[in-house]
Design an enzyme around this catalytic site. Structure first.
Site, PDB file in Angstrom:
ATOM      1  N   HIS A  15      -7.265  -4.649   9.969  1.00  0.00           N
ATOM      2  CA  HIS A  15      -6.951  -4.396   8.553  1.00  0.00           C
ATOM      3  C   HIS A  15      -5.662  -5.103   8.149  1.00  0.00           C
ATOM      4  O   HIS A  15      -4.764  -5.313   8.953  1.00  0.00           O
ATOM      5  CB  HIS A  15      -6.926  -2.894   8.225  1.00  0.00           C
ATOM      6  CG  HIS A  15      -5.767  -2.124   8.766  1.00  0.00           C
ATOM      7  ND1 HIS A  15      -5.889  -0.879   9.330  1.00  0.00           N
ATOM      8  CD2 HIS A  15      -4.440  -2.407   8.820  1.00  0.00           C
ATOM      9  CE1 HIS A  15      -4.706  -0.444   9.693  1.00  0.00           C
ATOM     10  NE2 HIS A  15      -3.810  -1.351   9.405  1.00  0.00           N
ATOM     11  N   GLU A  45      -9.665  -1.873   5.097  1.00  0.00           N
ATOM     12  CA  GLU A  45     -10.321  -1.556   6.360  1.00  0.00           C
ATOM     13  C   GLU A  45     -11.597  -2.386   6.523  1.00  0.00           C
ATOM     14  O   GLU A  45     -12.146  -2.888   5.531  1.00  0.00           O
ATOM     15  CB  GLU A  45     -10.680  -0.059   6.382  1.00  0.00           C
ATOM     16  CG  GLU A  45      -9.480   0.868   6.322  1.00  0.00           C
ATOM     17  CD  GLU A  45      -8.754   1.011   7.660  1.00  0.00           C
ATOM     18  OE1 GLU A  45      -8.711   0.040   8.452  1.00  0.00           O
ATOM     19  OE2 GLU A  45      -8.222   2.095   7.925  1.00  0.00           O
ATOM     20  N   ASN A  66      -7.707  -2.803  14.095  1.00  0.00           N
ATOM     21  CA  ASN A  66      -9.083  -3.103  13.702  1.00  0.00           C
ATOM     22  C   ASN A  66      -9.144  -4.296  12.748  1.00  0.00           C
ATOM     23  O   ASN A  66     -10.170  -4.577  12.150  1.00  0.00           O
ATOM     24  CB  ASN A  66      -9.740  -1.875  13.061  1.00  0.00           C
ATOM     25  CG  ASN A  66      -8.998  -1.410  11.813  1.00  0.00           C
ATOM     26  OD1 ASN A  66      -8.035  -2.054  11.381  1.00  0.00           O
ATOM     27  ND2 ASN A  66      -9.436  -0.305  11.238  1.00  0.00           N
ATOM     28  N   ASP A  75       0.808  -1.221   0.000  1.00  0.00           N
ATOM     29  CA  ASP A  75       0.000   0.000   0.000  1.00  0.00           C
ATOM     30  C   ASP A  75       0.841   1.270   0.000  1.00  0.00           C
ATOM     31  O   ASP A  75       2.060   1.236   0.206  1.00  0.00           O
ATOM     32  CB  ASP A  75      -0.964  -0.001   1.200  1.00  0.00           C
ATOM     33  CG  ASP A  75      -0.304  -0.511   2.482  1.00  0.00           C
ATOM     34  OD1 ASP A  75       0.936  -0.554   2.550  1.00  0.00           O
ATOM     35  OD2 ASP A  75      -1.036  -0.851   3.425  1.00  0.00           O
TER      36      ASP A  75
HETATM   37  C1  F6R Z   1       1.535  -1.434   6.145  1.00  0.00           C
HETATM   38  C2  F6R Z   1       0.258  -2.101   6.220  1.00  0.00           C
HETATM   39  C3  F6R Z   1      -0.557  -2.113   7.466  1.00  0.00           C
HETATM   40  C4  F6R Z   1       0.234  -2.482   8.712  1.00  0.00           C
HETATM   41  C5  F6R Z   1      -0.658  -2.465   9.951  1.00  0.00           C
HETATM   42  C6  F6R Z   1       0.114  -2.773  11.213  1.00  0.00           C
HETATM   43  O1  F6R Z   1       2.090  -1.544   4.848  1.00  0.00           O
HETATM   44  O2  F6R Z   1      -0.167  -2.616   5.244  1.00  0.00           O
HETATM   45  O3  F6R Z   1      -1.617  -3.026   7.292  1.00  0.00           O
HETATM   46  O4  F6R Z   1       0.800  -3.752   8.546  1.00  0.00           O
HETATM   47  O5  F6R Z   1      -1.240  -1.199  10.078  1.00  0.00           O
HETATM   48  O6  F6R Z   1       1.013  -1.742  11.430  1.00  0.00           O
HETATM   49  P1  F6R Z   1       2.159  -1.860  12.534  1.00  0.00           P
HETATM   50  O7  F6R Z   1       3.069  -2.943  12.099  1.00  0.00           O
HETATM   51  O8  F6R Z   1       2.850  -0.514  12.513  1.00  0.00           O
HETATM   52  O9  F6R Z   1       1.475  -2.160  13.821  1.00  0.00           O
END
Ligand code: F6R
Length: 246
Positions: A139, A144, A137, A68
């Protein structure tokens, strides 16, 4: 099928995850890696860079596709995921920059941006190993919670909890972009193997929901229960609610 690998702490989780990625590259030097940003994979990237320095790993034939990117951020913006990947991995190993792909946040036309990225992913021949973190959440990528699982690359409006979680990387919450381009759930599920990294007590609840709760687009990571080959590497804190179940 989901395999759970229990790690002592963040560093142990990172080494174990890096070992799995490293083995993938050793066994298939021209692997296509699906990569993630955020705090969870950072330690694994450090290990991979270190092992490359030692001469144990060769990224020359590897292709990468990232999950992303924030919509509207240019490559040189320090908060962009493109910048993150270059800073934390690509600049530290011998991966061919022309074989590293991140959705282009500078393309304003969302239809064009998403179509282009789906073509790039198709052009790689498919992801061999997809690395994922999980949001509080549920994702994955920036998929989302929603009424449906989105299939291909699409533009999302980030939820308030995601904006709040990501504000730690920005000077103020107002600076966090509210939209992002993300790989879709079907693309993630098409990966041959999936590697999830989770660390910290704040992930304990979502780990339980995602892997032992019902499969629902309201918890996007729950779809991983239907994948053939998922490995979840988590530390004691992140696994604290599922220890008796694994
Ligand atoms: C990042 C991504 C997000 C993160 C998720 C967890 O490229 O796709 O889905 O993997 O927000 O983030 P952290 O690892 O910072 O807790």
């Amino acid at each position: 099928m989901i395999r759970f690998v229990h790690a002592r702490d963040y560093d142990d989780m990172s080494r174990k995850a890096a070992n799995i990625i490293s083995a993938q590259i050793i066994v298939k030097p021209d692997s296509v890696l699906g990569l993630a940003t955020g705090s969870s994979p950072l330690g694994a990237y450090k290990c991979l860079a270190h092992w490359y320095d030692k001469g144990d790993l060769d990224f020359a034939q590897v292709t990468s596709v990232n999950l992303d990117e924030y919509r509207g951020l240019s490559h040189d913006n320090e908060q962009s995921y493109y910048y993150f990947m270059h800073k934390n991995l690509f600049s530290k190993v011998n991966i061919n920059p022309e074989r590293t792909f991140v959705p282009d946040g500078t393309i304003v036309d969302e239809v064009e941006a998403c179509k282009k990225y789906d073509e790039i992913i198709r052009g790689t021949g498919g992801v061999d190993l997809q690395l994922l973190g999980i949001g509080h959440n549920g994702h994955i990528g920036f998929n989302e919670p929603d009424e449906v699982f989105a299939k291909g690359t699409h533009c999302v409006h980030l939820s308030q909890t995601t904006i709040e979680a990501n504000s730690r990387f920005f000077d103020s919450i107002e600076e966090v972009p509210t939209q992002a381009y993300t790989m879709g759930i079907q693309t993630i599920m098409n990966a041959k193997r999936i590697l999830v990294v989770v660390s910290g007590v704040d992930k304990a609840e979502i780990v339980e929901k995602a892997f032992f709760g019902g499969i629902t687009p309201w918890v996007p990571a729950s779809i991983l229960q239907l994948h053939r080959d998922v490995t979840v590497v988590g530390d004691t804190q992140a696994f604290s609610k599922i220890m008796d179940l694994i």
